[in-house]
Every structure is written in C-alpha cells, then in structure tokens.
Design an enzyme around this catalytic site. Sequence first.
Site, PDB file in Angstrom:
ATOM      1  N   CYS A  31       0.815  -1.213   0.000  1.00 41.94           N
ATOM      2  CA  CYS A  31       0.000   0.000   0.000  1.00 41.94           C
ATOM      3  C   CYS A  31       0.850   1.265   0.000  1.00 41.94           C
ATOM      4  O   CYS A  31       0.335   2.362  -0.195  1.00 41.94           O
ATOM      5  CB  CYS A  31      -0.954   0.011   1.188  1.00 41.94           C
ATOM      6  N   HIS A  80      -8.945   4.109  -2.037  1.00 42.12           N
ATOM      7  CA  HIS A  80      -7.606   3.550  -1.856  1.00 42.12           C
ATOM      8  C   HIS A  80      -7.203   2.677  -3.046  1.00 42.12           C
ATOM      9  O   HIS A  80      -7.025   1.460  -2.909  1.00 42.12           O
ATOM     10  CB  HIS A  80      -7.592   2.758  -0.557  1.00 42.12           C
TER      11      HIS A  80
END
Length: 385
Positions: free
Chosen positions: A85, A330
């Site tokens: 991430c 995201h």
Amino acid sequence: MTDAHVVGAGIIDFGEKYDWSFEDLLEGAYLDLVESVDYGIDPTNDIDGVWYGTLDIANEGSSGAAVAHATGLFETPATHIVNACATGSDAFRNAVQAIKAEDIDVALVIGAEKMLDSTEGLIGGAALERLWRGRGVTMPAFFGMRATRHMDQYDTTREQIAAVSVKNHENGTKYPHAHQQFECSVDDVKESSTVSYPLNLYDCCPVTDGACAVLVASDDRAREFTDAPVRVAGYGLSTDSFQRGDDLALTNFPASRHASSTAYERSGYGPDDIDVAEVHDCFSITELITYEDLGFCEQGEGGSHIDEGIPHLDGEQPINPSGGLLSKGHPIGATGVAQIAEIFEQLRGEAGDVQVPDAEVGMQHNIGIGRNATGAVSCVNILER
C-alpha cells in the site's frame, strides 16, 4: 547535491471505473498533470525518467513499459515500483532519490490501480496462498484486533474511533476527486453493517479505481516549470518482518515510527512543525493509531486528540483534508501519489474548499503489506513551501 521539487500534479476522479481501461486511468492522470504545469512542459524532451507505482491487480502490465503507450514516452526509462500500500509514495521517494543523486533532472511519478475488475478481489486471491502466514486473518480483522486492543489498553472509546470516519467523510464532501461524498454521524458509523468487530462498514475505506501523477524537478530545472515549486524536505522508508507484525504492533506500527523519524531528521522538522498531513486511514482505527506513531500526540492519546478537534479541517493540525482513504478511496498504486498531489496543492494555496490556511510544511504517510503483517512497510515524505 540538488534538491527535488514538485512542480505539477494531475489526478482523475476516484471511483468505480468499470468502463475505463488501465491505460485510460494512466492517460487521464497524465494529461491532467501536463495541463497543471504553470509554464507548460514538452514531455518528450523534458521528462528524463518515469517511476510507475501499481500492484498490477488487474494484470495490465508488470513493467514500467505499461506507461509508455498511455503517455507517449516511448524512449524514456520507466521503472515499475511495488511496495504494497506504500507503492505510490515509494515510487515518489525513488524518483526524488534519482534527482538528488543528479542522475536525472525531471521525473514523472505516476500511480494507478483498478481494484474492481476482479470478482474475487485481492483478499480472495491472498486466501489461496500462504494460509499459515495470515493465520486466517482478513484485513478488517487485523485492524479490528488493533482497535479492541487500543480500547482495552488506553480506554479509547468506540465513539472516538468512529469520529475519524465522520471527520474524513465530511472533508470528502468538499474534495472534488473523492469516491464517496456523503457526510455521516458517529451513530451512522456505529449502526452501519458490522464488518469485523468493532469496525463497521463506515470505518472501512471503499474499493476504488484511480490514478494520479506528479512531476518532480531538480534545482536547475524547477523554475522552468513554475515560480511556486514545492521542495521535498525529507523522506523515510522502513520495513519490518512479515511474521512478527501481529506480535509486536498491536497498538502501534514500528515501521511508521522509524520512517517518520528518518524523515524528520532529514528535513529538520518535527511533528509540531507539520501544518497539514495526508496519512494512511484504510480503516478509522489506522488514522487514530497514526496520530501517535507520527508523534502528533503521545501513545494512547489518539482518542483525546480527535476529541479536541486537532486533526479537523479547522483544527490546529488538519489531517486528511482530502477525505483520506476513507472517503477518497484507496486505489493502491495511486494512493500515495494522490496524497503527494494534495500536499502539493495545499502548500501552494490551491486546495480549494479543503485549503488549510497558511500551510508551509506538509507530510504524506503510508503503511503497507497485507493481513497479519500490515504496517510492516511505511513510507513518509515531508514537503515544504
């Protein structure tokens, strides 16, 4: 050694992009970037290198070459960066290092992800391999355990955790590129569908497609593109073990603490100097813990920190004015780049309805790696006007 400066940023609206190809995402962000540069850019001649961040979840190209057709940069060296991430923010860090090493003068950093094209999604795929590593823990369960431990150890309340989501969703209604643009109350968060106790649906970021790009230049070239470059003051990257993440980080993420310490040391700034920050809030509890990891408050005081309104848009130190991952979304490879783009606009006074007055120093932060080891990677970048 030269400094590195952000001189342009482009982003597409985040959301459900079923009718966009992967190249459509890249092209949209890239064209918006080209239009954003104050004095214009000749991409073919000006851009010396490309850093491309994506986990390639849609299997559209596991090489930097995937950027070439969408941008027309056919002879420019392009490097594919993957770091969970933290992929987008680490792609930015790598480009900054290349400029500071004086290997190149101008870099394109571009990140993209299509999160919605797989029927099983990332978690479904992950469940098929290395079951021993995750011990059956899904991402919501991983963060749910951290929430219950924080509540038990520091008397953090369910309402304080929910207040993070309330704040970020309110900010997201003012940010034009956010995926989810609705306000919610603490009761709405508590009454939304249970995902993994104590976290409910509104404590979780949406599954989102998106892309974003920034242009970075050396001292010698930055003023060719704008009179208002934003200097990269410091950066830090830290990694931890896949295996011990569950055991040592129940109420904090050591990699975030180490990465931010490195960035603070390199920049000469400390936590109190940060005027605005875009931090990782994949779940509401993640942002609350991050207040503590980045030194914005003491360990265990994240709950009272938001109770006092400090991270609110009109507070002393606004966090996630864009709505954060909870509202904006995201799309993994694009996430960190979009955070850099938002800090760039904040420090230039161009952030519109979410502008933080007189912001001079900004921070961008990601954590990464899935399931039981989330937080085993962290990347922090500090920028200044």
